[in-house]
Design a protein around this motif. Structure first.
Motif, short mmCIF file in Angstrom:
data_model
loop_
_atom_site.label_atom_id
_atom_site.label_comp_id
_atom_site.label_asym_id
_atom_site.label_seq_id
_atom_site.Cartn_x
_atom_site.Cartn_y
_atom_site.Cartn_z
N THR A 77 0.80 -1.20 -0.05
CA THR A 77 0.04 0.13 0.23
C THR A 77 0.96 1.22 -0.04
N GLY A 78 2.00 1.31 0.54
CA GLY A 78 3.10 2.30 0.64
C GLY A 78 2.44 3.40 1.65
N LYS A 79 1.59 2.92 2.59
CA LYS A 79 1.11 3.79 3.51
C LYS A 79 1.53 3.57 4.86
N PRO A 80 1.58 4.46 5.93
CA PRO A 80 1.56 3.98 7.46
C PRO A 80 0.74 2.67 7.82
N TYR A 81 1.21 2.05 8.70
CA TYR A 81 0.36 0.86 9.02
C TYR A 81 -0.82 1.40 9.39
N SER A 82 -1.08 2.40 10.26
CA SER A 82 -2.18 3.18 10.89
C SER A 82 -3.18 3.31 9.72
N LEU A 83 -2.93 3.64 8.57
CA LEU A 83 -3.81 3.68 7.41
C LEU A 83 -3.91 2.44 6.79
#
Length: 258
Positions: free
Chosen positions: A190-196
């Motif tokens: 996803t290339g996103k922070p885990y929280s997102l």
């Protein structure tokens, strides 16, 4: 509650044992607690790139100059946490850097604490690294071992030759649960922070359920360990505050896949 003391956290250990993964999990937690952090990434694969929009992340070659900026951070009143995601192995060069920079003395002068955060696998190299680091740093640092259950649940080499020594060093251990490789790869892609990312609907709802509980169980292993909370510079908050980071359950019982 008052903030924890200023804390420098170095993620150390063997290659490919989960250092960057653990770093990212902690960054999300520091964010929701309002901790002011600075992150340094030695990994040229840019494993922390997804967090660049959330906080300052600087790349540097830890062993070839350019590290004075880390030492300068000790004087910044606004900082609570410095995280350095170290390269795999190279315990000898890490020790040389600490001696050359007089790091232990600077930490005392500026009233910072140092934590070595070391994920381990079943390999004997992990035990040798921890043993060497403990003999070098002794009581100048705190030690948190992360038993990465992706590799095993027994950790025979560690339990036989190092677990008791860690206790005598004042260290503690937590665990990172196993997560299926397919689920982990979807999370990373996803290339996103885990929280997102754990709420990203491009990930199958079933996968998100496993990811959610993987993260929650890691946090629970810290929340149930007072030493780990202290050594990682976290505030000792109620366990229910997990939902402030990752929301409530990321799935429903619907059979539909978003």
């Amino acid at each position: 509650m008052l903030n924890s003391p200023k804390r420098m956290i170095m993620t150390v250990g063997d290659s490919r044992v989960g250092k960057s993964t653990v770093t990212k999990l902690l960054i999300d937690w520091f964010q929701v607690q309002g901790r002011k952090i600075q992150v340094y990434d030695h990994d040229n694969r840019q494993r922390l790139k997804a967090y660049e929009n959330l906080m300052p992340i600087e790349s540097l070659d830890f062993f070839n100059g350019g590290t004075d900026k880390i030492l300068d951070d000790f004087t910044k009143d606004e900082l609570d946490i410095i995280i350095v995601d170290m390269p795999g192995q190279y315990v000898d060069k890490l020790c040389q850097y600490i001696v050359g920079s007089d790091l232990f003395a600077l930490l005392i002068t500026y009233q910072w604490k140092l934590t070595f955060l070391q994920p381990i696998s079943h390999r004997i190299d992990c035990v040798a690294y921890l043993k060497s680091l403990g003999e070098f740093a002794t009581d100048n640092a705190n030690y948190v071992v992360v038993k990465n259950q992706h590799f095993d649940t027994r950790f025979g080499e560690y339990q036989q030759s190092m677990q008791d020594k860690l206790q005598r060093m004042g260290g503690t251990e937590i665990f990172l649960p196993a997560l299926h490789r397919d689920h982990y790869e979807k999370l990373e892609r996803t290339g996103k922070p885990y929280s997102l990312a754990c709420r990203d609907k491009s990930i199958y709802v079933v996968y998100r359920t496993y990811i959610y509980h993987w993260i929650k169980n890691f946090y629970d292993s810290i929340l149930n360990n007072d030493k780990a909370i202290e050594y990682l510079g976290l505030k000792n908050e109620n366990r229910t505050n997990f939902t402030r980071i990752f929301g409530s359950r990321t799935t429903t019982h619907s059979s539909n896949i978003p």
